[in-house]
Design a protein around this motif. Structure first.
Motif, PDB file in Angstrom:
ATOM      1  N   MET A  69       0.842  -1.193   0.000  1.00 41.11           N
ATOM      2  CA  MET A  69       0.000   0.000   0.000  1.00 41.11           C
ATOM      3  C   MET A  69       0.877   1.243   0.000  1.00 41.11           C
ATOM      4  SD  MET A  69      -2.929  -1.362   2.579  1.00 41.11           S
ATOM      5  CE  MET A  69      -1.725  -1.891   3.773  1.00 41.11           C
ATOM      6  N   PRO A  70       0.609   2.171  -0.901  1.00 42.59           N
ATOM      7  CA  PRO A  70       1.427   3.386  -0.952  1.00 42.59           C
ATOM      8  C   PRO A  70       1.164   4.266   0.266  1.00 42.59           C
ATOM      9  CG  PRO A  70      -0.456   3.599  -2.401  1.00 42.59           C
ATOM     10  CD  PRO A  70      -0.483   2.184  -1.872  1.00 42.59           C
ATOM     11  N   PRO A  71       2.115   5.127   0.593  1.00 40.22           N
ATOM     12  CA  PRO A  71       1.841   6.073   1.668  1.00 40.22           C
ATOM     13  C   PRO A  71       0.703   7.003   1.258  1.00 40.22           C
ATOM     14  CG  PRO A  71       3.932   6.585   0.597  1.00 40.22           C
ATOM     15  CD  PRO A  71       3.423   5.314  -0.015  1.00 40.22           C
ATOM     16  N   THR A  72      -0.008   7.505   2.257  1.00 39.39           N
ATOM     17  CA  THR A  72      -1.119   8.398   1.952  1.00 39.39           C
ATOM     18  C   THR A  72      -0.604   9.806   1.686  1.00 39.39           C
ATOM     19  OG1 THR A  72      -1.443   9.017   4.261  1.00 39.39           O
ATOM     20  CG2 THR A  72      -2.649   7.101   3.472  1.00 39.39           C
ATOM     21  N   GLY A  73      -1.427  10.603   1.048  1.00 35.82           N
ATOM     22  CA  GLY A  73      -1.122  12.016   0.895  1.00 35.82           C
ATOM     23  C   GLY A  73      -1.255  12.710   2.249  1.00 35.82           C
ATOM     24  N   SER A  74      -0.747  13.901   2.326  1.00 31.49           N
ATOM     25  CA  SER A  74      -0.745  14.632   3.598  1.00 31.49           C
ATOM     26  C   SER A  74      -2.151  14.854   4.145  1.00 31.49           C
ATOM     27  CB  SER A  74      -0.031  15.974   3.422  1.00 31.49           C
ATOM     28  OG  SER A  74       1.297  15.763   3.026  1.00 31.49           O
ATOM     29  N   GLU A  75      -3.078  15.251   3.277  1.00 29.01           N
ATOM     30  CA  GLU A  75      -4.441  15.518   3.735  1.00 29.01           C
ATOM     31  C   GLU A  75      -5.082  14.253   4.297  1.00 29.01           C
ATOM     32  OE1 GLU A  75      -7.779  18.319   1.990  1.00 29.01           O
ATOM     33  OE2 GLU A  75      -7.631  16.475   0.810  1.00 29.01           O
ATOM     34  N   THR A  76      -4.939  13.130   3.590  1.00 27.30           N
ATOM     35  CA  THR A  76      -5.504  11.864   4.057  1.00 27.30           C
ATOM     36  C   THR A  76      -4.871  11.455   5.377  1.00 27.30           C
ATOM     37  OG1 THR A  76      -5.985  11.146   1.794  1.00 27.30           O
ATOM     38  CG2 THR A  76      -5.863   9.432   3.478  1.00 27.30           C
ATOM     39  N   LEU A  90     -12.269   0.983  10.766  1.00 28.61           N
ATOM     40  CA  LEU A  90     -12.566   2.170   9.981  1.00 28.61           C
ATOM     41  C   LEU A  90     -11.594   2.193   8.820  1.00 28.61           C
ATOM     42  CD1 LEU A  90     -13.196   5.752  11.250  1.00 28.61           C
ATOM     43  CD2 LEU A  90     -11.541   5.355   9.441  1.00 28.61           C
ATOM     44  N   GLU A  91     -12.115   2.370   7.635  1.00 24.80           N
ATOM     45  CA  GLU A  91     -11.287   2.564   6.444  1.00 24.80           C
ATOM     46  C   GLU A  91     -11.626   3.937   5.881  1.00 24.80           C
ATOM     47  OE1 GLU A  91      -8.849   0.843   5.264  1.00 24.80           O
ATOM     48  OE2 GLU A  91      -9.104  -1.224   5.917  1.00 24.80           O
ATOM     49  N   LEU A  92     -10.579   4.683   5.553  1.00 19.04           N
ATOM     50  CA  LEU A  92     -10.716   6.018   4.998  1.00 19.04           C
ATOM     51  C   LEU A  92     -10.373   5.963   3.515  1.00 19.04           C
ATOM     52  CD1 LEU A  92     -11.071   9.103   5.374  1.00 19.04           C
ATOM     53  CD2 LEU A  92      -8.647   9.180   6.036  1.00 19.04           C
ATOM     54  N   VAL A  93     -11.298   6.382   2.669  1.00 19.04           N
ATOM     55  CA  VAL A  93     -11.082   6.355   1.229  1.00 19.04           C
ATOM     56  C   VAL A  93     -10.134   7.489   0.855  1.00 19.04           C
ATOM     57  CG1 VAL A  93     -12.156   6.440  -1.054  1.00 19.04           C
ATOM     58  CG2 VAL A  93     -13.408   5.436   0.877  1.00 19.04           C
ATOM     59  N   SER A  94      -8.994   7.139   0.269  1.00 18.40           N
ATOM     60  CA  SER A  94      -8.045   8.162  -0.193  1.00 18.40           C
ATOM     61  C   SER A  94      -8.152   8.263  -1.713  1.00 18.40           C
ATOM     62  CB  SER A  94      -6.620   7.795   0.224  1.00 18.40           C
ATOM     63  OG  SER A  94      -6.133   6.726  -0.560  1.00 18.40           O
ATOM     64  N   PRO A  95      -7.608   9.329  -2.300  1.00 18.87           N
ATOM     65  CA  PRO A  95      -7.699   9.479  -3.753  1.00 18.87           C
ATOM     66  C   PRO A  95      -7.099   8.302  -4.537  1.00 18.87           C
ATOM     67  CG  PRO A  95      -7.056  11.550  -2.771  1.00 18.87           C
ATOM     68  CD  PRO A  95      -7.035  10.519  -1.661  1.00 18.87           C
ATOM     69  N   ALA A  96      -6.138   7.608  -3.955  1.00 18.83           N
ATOM     70  CA  ALA A  96      -5.495   6.489  -4.655  1.00 18.83           C
ATOM     71  C   ALA A  96      -6.258   5.172  -4.512  1.00 18.83           C
ATOM     72  CB  ALA A  96      -4.067   6.308  -4.131  1.00 18.83           C
ATOM     73  N   ASP A  97      -7.272   5.124  -3.644  1.00 20.73           N
ATOM     74  CA  ASP A  97      -7.980   3.877  -3.365  1.00 20.73           C
ATOM     75  C   ASP A  97      -9.005   3.536  -4.434  1.00 20.73           C
ATOM     76  OD1 ASP A  97      -6.732   3.173  -0.950  1.00 20.73           O
ATOM     77  OD2 ASP A  97      -8.079   4.458   0.211  1.00 20.73           O
ATOM     78  N   ASP A  98      -9.221   2.250  -4.608  1.00 17.88           N
ATOM     79  CA  ASP A  98     -10.305   1.743  -5.436  1.00 17.88           C
ATOM     80  C   ASP A  98     -11.477   1.444  -4.505  1.00 17.88           C
ATOM     81  OD1 ASP A  98     -11.430   0.482  -7.957  1.00 17.88           O
ATOM     82  OD2 ASP A  98     -11.455  -1.237  -6.575  1.00 17.88           O
ATOM     83  N   LEU A  99     -12.602   2.138  -4.692  1.00 23.20           N
ATOM     84  CA  LEU A  99     -13.734   2.023  -3.781  1.00 23.20           C
ATOM     85  C   LEU A  99     -14.264   0.592  -3.708  1.00 23.20           C
ATOM     86  CD1 LEU A  99     -15.649   3.436  -1.837  1.00 23.20           C
ATOM     87  CD2 LEU A  99     -17.093   4.017  -3.805  1.00 23.20           C
ATOM     88  N   ALA A 100     -14.367  -0.095  -4.832  1.00 20.45           N
ATOM     89  CA  ALA A 100     -14.886  -1.467  -4.834  1.00 20.45           C
ATOM     90  C   ALA A 100     -13.990  -2.388  -3.999  1.00 20.45           C
ATOM     91  CB  ALA A 100     -15.022  -1.992  -6.258  1.00 20.45           C
ATOM     92  N   THR A 101     -12.686  -2.172  -4.056  1.00 20.43           N
ATOM     93  CA  THR A 101     -11.755  -2.978  -3.271  1.00 20.43           C
ATOM     94  C   THR A 101     -11.971  -2.740  -1.782  1.00 20.43           C
ATOM     95  OG1 THR A 101     -10.124  -2.967  -5.048  1.00 20.43           O
ATOM     96  CG2 THR A 101      -9.306  -3.440  -2.830  1.00 20.43           C
ATOM     97  N   LEU A 102     -12.160  -1.472  -1.398  1.00 23.23           N
ATOM     98  CA  LEU A 102     -12.408  -1.165   0.012  1.00 23.23           C
ATOM     99  C   LEU A 102     -13.750  -1.728   0.480  1.00 23.23           C
ATOM    100  CD1 LEU A 102     -11.076   2.478   0.478  1.00 23.23           C
ATOM    101  CD2 LEU A 102     -10.115   0.357   1.373  1.00 23.23           C
ATOM    102  N   GLU A 103     -14.767  -1.660  -0.372  1.00 21.54           N
ATOM    103  CA  GLU A 103     -16.072  -2.228   0.004  1.00 21.54           C
ATOM    104  C   GLU A 103     -15.959  -3.733   0.223  1.00 21.54           C
ATOM    105  OE1 GLU A 103     -18.956   1.003  -2.285  1.00 21.54           O
ATOM    106  OE2 GLU A 103     -18.273  -0.787  -3.353  1.00 21.54           O
ATOM    107  N   ALA A 104     -15.196  -4.406  -0.629  1.00 22.47           N
ATOM    108  CA  ALA A 104     -14.981  -5.851  -0.465  1.00 22.47           C
ATOM    109  C   ALA A 104     -14.217  -6.139   0.826  1.00 22.47           C
ATOM    110  CB  ALA A 104     -14.235  -6.421  -1.673  1.00 22.47           C
ATOM    111  N   LYS A 105     -13.254  -5.277   1.146  1.00 17.04           N
ATOM    112  CA  LYS A 105     -12.494  -5.455   2.378  1.00 17.04           C
ATOM    113  C   LYS A 105     -13.404  -5.298   3.601  1.00 17.04           C
ATOM    114  CE  LYS A 105      -8.292  -3.471   2.782  1.00 17.04           C
ATOM    115  NZ  LYS A 105      -7.224  -2.541   3.245  1.00 17.04           N
ATOM    116  N   MET A 106     -14.324  -4.335   3.555  1.00 16.84           N
ATOM    117  CA  MET A 106     -15.254  -4.145   4.666  1.00 16.84           C
ATOM    118  C   MET A 106     -16.135  -5.390   4.851  1.00 16.84           C
ATOM    119  SD  MET A 106     -14.432  -1.214   5.917  1.00 16.84           S
ATOM    120  CE  MET A 106     -15.761  -0.847   7.054  1.00 16.84           C
ATOM    121  N   GLN A 107     -16.585  -5.973   3.748  1.00 13.63           N
ATOM    122  CA  GLN A 107     -17.371  -7.200   3.838  1.00 13.63           C
ATOM    123  C   GLN A 107     -16.528  -8.337   4.421  1.00 13.63           C
ATOM    124  OE1 GLN A 107     -20.561  -7.724   3.508  1.00 13.63           O
ATOM    125  NE2 GLN A 107     -21.060  -5.680   2.771  1.00 13.63           N
ATOM    126  N   GLU A 108     -15.256  -8.382   4.028  1.00  4.40           N
ATOM    127  CA  GLU A 108     -14.358  -9.413   4.561  1.00  4.40           C
ATOM    128  C   GLU A 108     -14.229  -9.283   6.079  1.00  4.40           C
ATOM    129  OE1 GLU A 108     -10.039 -11.241   3.393  1.00  4.40           O
ATOM    130  OE2 GLU A 108     -10.142  -9.052   3.593  1.00  4.40           O
TER     131      GLU A 108
END
Length: 195
Positions: free
Chosen positions: A43-50, A120-138
């Motif tokens: 996983m890449p590092p997040t941007g400063s704002e994230t 808690l997962e925070l959606v960052s600009p680099a994230d794929d939303l579908a991947t995060l949704e699947a992770k939440m279900q997992e």
């Protein structure tokens, strides 16, 4: 002189938990996950704002936990070995004290073999939303009792609970920790602004 060399992980690479642990030890500055199928994810590092948003969210949950003395709060660099074999690192996680106490000291020092009660997962600009949704279900499928997927772009939160369809609310709704984090309320406008 140390030169930065990007790491490339072939999508077909699969590894065991022991191999994954060695990768992590050899590359401590990177954030890693391992899927239940053995796929390695860097996983890449997040941007400063994230990063700032993530710290604010984690701080609010930790402050609640310090008052309640109800469990343990974890940041995004913490890996947990889920019952399905995946090693996941939520942006913020919390485990009830009684469940944490059941782990041995050795289990606590490694990727603890436990699914957090809250993630808690925070959606960052680099994230794929579908991947995060699947992770939440997992997480839910592995024992998580409450999850929040926070999306600053849409100013919404998807709330995940076992055996219930996900619920989407806006940042105008003050979040409740429900019976998992009793007494916790979180007004995201304090972290993300009023829009």
């Amino acid at each position: 002189m140390n030169a930065f060399i990007p790491i490339q992980i072939p999508p077909t690479l699969r590894c065991t938990e022991a191999q994954f642990t060695e990768l992590v030890k050899c590359n401590p500055d990177l954030r890693w996950e391992l899927t239940a199928q053995g796929e390695v994810i860097v996983m890449p590092p997040t941007g400063s704002e994230t990063g700032n948003y993530n710290l604010g969210l984690g701080t609010d949950i930790e402050l609640w936990n310090r008052q309640q003395k109800a469990g343990k709060t974890f940041d995004s660099s913490t890996g947990f070995k889920l019952p399905n074999g995946a090693i996941r690192s939520p942006d913020v996680a919390w485990i009830a004290q009684a469940r944490w106490a059941q782990l041995s000291p050795e289990q606590r020092r490694t990727f603890a073999p436990i699914c957090p009660d809250f993630v808690l997962e925070l959606v960052s600009p680099a994230d794929d939303l579908a991947t995060l949704e699947a992770k939440m279900q997992e997480y839910l499928e592995n024992g998580c009792r409450l999850g929040w997927l926070v999306n600053p772009e849409t100013r919404s939160v998807t709330i995940y609970r076992p055996n219930t369809a996900p619920e989407i609310v806006t940042f105008d709704v003050v979040l409740s920790g429900e019976d998992v984090l009793p007494g916790l309320t979180l007004d995201l406008r304090h972290i993300f602004g009023n829009g």
